[in-house]
Every structure is written in C-alpha cells, then in structure tokens.
Design a protein around this motif. Sequence first.
Motif, mmCIF file in Angstrom:
data_model
loop_
_atom_site.group_PDB
_atom_site.id
_atom_site.type_symbol
_atom_site.label_atom_id
_atom_site.label_comp_id
_atom_site.label_asym_id
_atom_site.label_seq_id
_atom_site.Cartn_x
_atom_site.Cartn_y
_atom_site.Cartn_z
ATOM 1 N N THR A 1 66.997 50.423 106.306
ATOM 2 C CA THR A 1 66.657 51.353 105.230
ATOM 3 C C THR A 1 66.694 52.913 105.652
ATOM 4 N N TRP B 1 77.843 49.712 101.707
ATOM 5 C CA TRP B 1 77.120 50.544 102.242
ATOM 6 C C TRP B 1 77.928 50.930 103.430
ATOM 7 N N ILE C 1 72.512 56.622 95.238
ATOM 8 C CA ILE C 1 73.368 55.951 96.302
ATOM 9 C C ILE C 1 73.498 54.590 95.646
ATOM 10 N N ILE C 2 72.512 53.767 95.408
ATOM 11 C CA ILE C 2 72.703 52.267 95.062
ATOM 12 C C ILE C 2 73.625 52.176 93.957
ATOM 13 N N THR D 1 64.697 48.561 96.029
ATOM 14 C CA THR D 1 64.110 49.511 96.712
ATOM 15 C C THR D 1 62.655 49.275 96.797
ATOM 16 N N GLN E 1 79.657 54.257 104.939
ATOM 17 C CA GLN E 1 79.486 54.972 106.243
ATOM 18 C C GLN E 1 80.683 55.101 106.980
ATOM 19 N N TYR F 1 69.618 54.818 104.667
ATOM 20 C CA TYR F 1 69.752 55.246 103.297
ATOM 21 C C TYR F 1 68.740 56.664 103.130
ATOM 22 N N THR F 2 67.657 56.673 103.919
ATOM 23 C CA THR F 2 66.781 57.638 103.569
ATOM 24 C C THR F 2 67.403 58.846 104.255
ATOM 25 N N ILE G 1 64.029 48.590 101.465
ATOM 26 C CA ILE G 1 65.160 47.895 100.825
ATOM 27 C C ILE G 1 65.481 46.367 101.105
ATOM 28 N N ASP H 1 75.558 45.026 101.049
ATOM 29 C CA ASP H 1 75.321 45.875 102.275
ATOM 30 C C ASP H 1 76.861 46.298 102.665
ATOM 31 N N VAL I 1 67.060 57.036 95.752
ATOM 32 C CA VAL I 1 67.942 56.238 96.411
ATOM 33 C C VAL I 1 68.735 55.321 95.222
ATOM 34 N N THR J 1 70.475 45.144 94.741
ATOM 35 C CA THR J 1 69.655 45.700 95.782
ATOM 36 C C THR J 1 68.500 46.442 95.366
#
Length: 504
Positions: free
Chosen positions: A73, A255, A192-193, A203, A259, A76-77, A245, A252, A188, A201
Amino acid sequence: MLLTAPFWAQAQADLQKLDAYYQKALKDWNVPGMAIAIVKNDSVVFAKGYGVLDQQKGGAVDVNTVFGIASNTKAYTSAALAILVDEGKLKWDDKVTKYLPWLQLYDPFVTKEVNIKDLLSHRMGYQTFSGDLLWYNTTFSRKEILERAKYLKPTYGFRDGYGYSNLGFIAAGQVIEAISGQSWEQFVQERIIQPLGMTRTFTSANQLKGVANVATPHANPEKENGKPVPTVITAWDNWNPAAGIFTSVLQDAKWLKLQLNRGTYNGKRIFSEASSHMMWTLHNSTPIPAQNSAINPSTHFTGAGLGWMLNDYQGRKIIAHGGGHEGMNSRTVLVPEEKLGIVILTNSMSSIMSPIATYTVDQFLGITNGRDWSQFNLEMAAKNRAAQKAEEAKKPKEKAEKIKNTRNLNAYVGTFHSPMYGDAVVTLQNNKLMLYLPSAPALGGELTFWKQDIFNLNWKNNFALLTPTNVRFLPGPDGTLTELRLDANNPDFHFSELEFTRVK
C-alpha cells in the motif's frame, strides 16, 4: 486462469515451467493459497490462483481472490502525494509541519526539519517498526498515534540510517488529508483506484463485509510441519495509509502497468514521469550484509525510494516492496528495463514470495539454469532452525523446581500509566490476575505466575502477530511494585517502548 498461447509469445519465458514451479513451491512452503500475476510489455501474460481460500473450509483461490497487500500500500500513498506534487499543492521537500503543525517528534530540530521525503524513505531516526504498538488493535486515531510519537526515542541520527517506519506513512496519509480535504481512503479511491478501473480493490478491511472470494488469513502452525491455522481479518483503519489496501492479482496488475508506464494507464496520465523518477530514486541507502553479497554477488546497492525499496540485480534496477498483514504476506517486483512486473499475494505468513519472485525474474532474464531460489531459501531456513536448536541445547537448563510467589496477589493490583500508550490495569478476579489495556481492548489477558514478580501473559485473543509475552513488575526503593513492563521476543512489535509507572 492461466493465460494461453497468444500471450505466451510475448512472455519470453516458459510459463508452463513457471506454473509447475509455483505449484511445487506452494506445497514445499506449506502455504494454503496464493495468486500470481505477471505483466510484460504492458500485457498480463500470466495470472493464476493456487491452493485454497481457507485451510479448513476450502474454496479455490483464483485471479479474482482478494488478499490484503499490506505494505505494498505504501507505494499507493507515495503516488497519491505525487499527484499533489504534480498539481503544485505540495513539494517533496516541504516540511511536514507545514501541513501538520501539531506534530512533535523526539527533538525540536527534527520536528522542524522532517520533510515529505523523510516520511517515505524510512530515515527519521527510529528503529524498524518503532511505535507500531500505537496502531496495533488500539482505539487511537491516526492523529492520536502521531501525537504520541513524541515519546518514541531515536536509535540513529536523523537522516543518518534506516528504520522501517509505518508511522511515517500514517503521517503521509494525514498530509494528504490536510491538503485535499479528503480522507486518505477517499483520495486514493478517487484519484488512483477508480481511474484504473480497480473495481474489486478496497482501502479498508471494513469494506470487505459481504464481499465474495476473499482469502482467509492464516497464522503459522504452532508445530513444525503443521498446517497453517485460519484466523480472521482484523480492521486497523488507523494504519491504512501504510498497509490498508485489499485487492486481487488481476486488479493489481493494472497498478503494475501504471508503474511500468511511468504514471500513465491506457493513455491517461495519473502522475507525472518526473514523479515516477522521484519515487524510484534512491533516497536512503542501506548496507549489504556480507552473507547477502555472497548469495547475490550481482547486487551492488540497496535502499529506499519513496514508498519502494530499490536494488540492482543481474545488471537491472529492481523496484520492489513486500507486505506483511496478520496472516497474509505479499510481494511486488518491477523490472522497468524489461517492462516486467510481478505481484504475488498469499494467505500465509511464510516467506514464499521473495524466492519465487526472484526465480521468475531469472526466467524472464533468460537465466534458465540459475539457482532454485525456493529450494535454496527452504534449505537456508532449515539450517537456521537447526543452528538455533543447537544453541538452545547448549544453554544450561533451569532446574524443575516449584517456585512460590512471596507476594500477595493484591500487591500486583493497580493502574500503571505509560505517557505514550495509556494505562495498563491489573485486577484480581476469582483469585486470578488479569491485565486490561484500555487503549487496546482486544489485547491483555490472564497472568499466571512464572517466577518472582514475573508472570506469563495468556493473551485473550490469539492474534497471529503476538508471541509469548511476560509481564514483569519492578519494585521501587521501598520494595513496593512501582513499574510494569511487557517482555516479548517479538519481531514485529517493540513492547520495550511501553514503560508503565504505577499511578494507583
């Protein structure tokens, strides 16, 4: 599901060989369930679930099974903060007190100087896991946790060492809230999600009620080679920015694509390429032990980025992180130069993830005759256990004699106070001593006599992260018991940070 032929052509690795390897590792490591997804060249080339949701109830793990990703997680932060940086609402070097003016740490200078990058790269002066008892099963809010952090003592100089800090990321979550006006969870989720389409997903563990296909966490078996013990998911919302998360490998994988594409997903920019480089830059280097150099001679640097851990391996830069929830361990590995990403989620507390991730990287790098990392790590663990047993055998054994307590049990009754943690209340009920921790009602339990002024604490809830713990009472100059300590050889929590003094 195991993705089939059209995807294999892109993979540059023998996925059938990997599939067989994962199945064998699952059995060898005694893991109930596991799911793995691999992204290569912006495509999910492999995704599959293994084993069961629950060791006792069964149910098959698949690519949509939800696991806790715990400290994965943290990235993500960091990405959430990157969004605020891109919008000009924050700078990476901003002082934390600009947004949290009430924050106080162990030293006025550190309080004044600590910045956003310090929070995210584990260099604030604290030992690894310092202060984690402030969030573990407590009633403290995130703000209350950070207000109590001023009592924590440093173990190295500010920005002069490494100590893995969940509290740093709890503070980062509070910064996000102070700037955006939204909770960490809301920000988030919305920034993001949702843009990634990660519809399964979550939180917070509290959002899992009524959700199907959620893995059951498992504690380590009490006996060697025993079956992992199913336990329950505990919601610790006060640590969510550090580890809150829950998601699946197929979710994922989106995600991972974000990245590897330096902040872009399906043509949509979530955070800037400059922020991606900042998060993947080494901000806090860590030494490489000689044993690690011998095992991995191609690794020349290790350390922390922002929300990520960095190292080199076989001439490539590795961006990675692990996650350890109570009963669920996980790992994320990115190899940007190879456009390769791997996520491994498990419902066990074993260390299966790291060796099979390294083996997977080897296969994609063409190292097909390299080390069997799973077997190597199992053998290393067995050797360490044997060495530990041999050391224990050398220690002189205490004589089995009946030790009597010379004090009346009422001498232990009272309220003991820790400025950081609150009270520890000892009561006498039906001739049994009981420990109650008002700040953490789920903890505490019965005290049974061991030796003079030291009692075994029989935890009333069998949480997987708890280990055998003693309660030790300390006498003052006049012989009356004035202090209380919790003694535990626990790798996750520093009970020694809790110093209780009698108040009544």
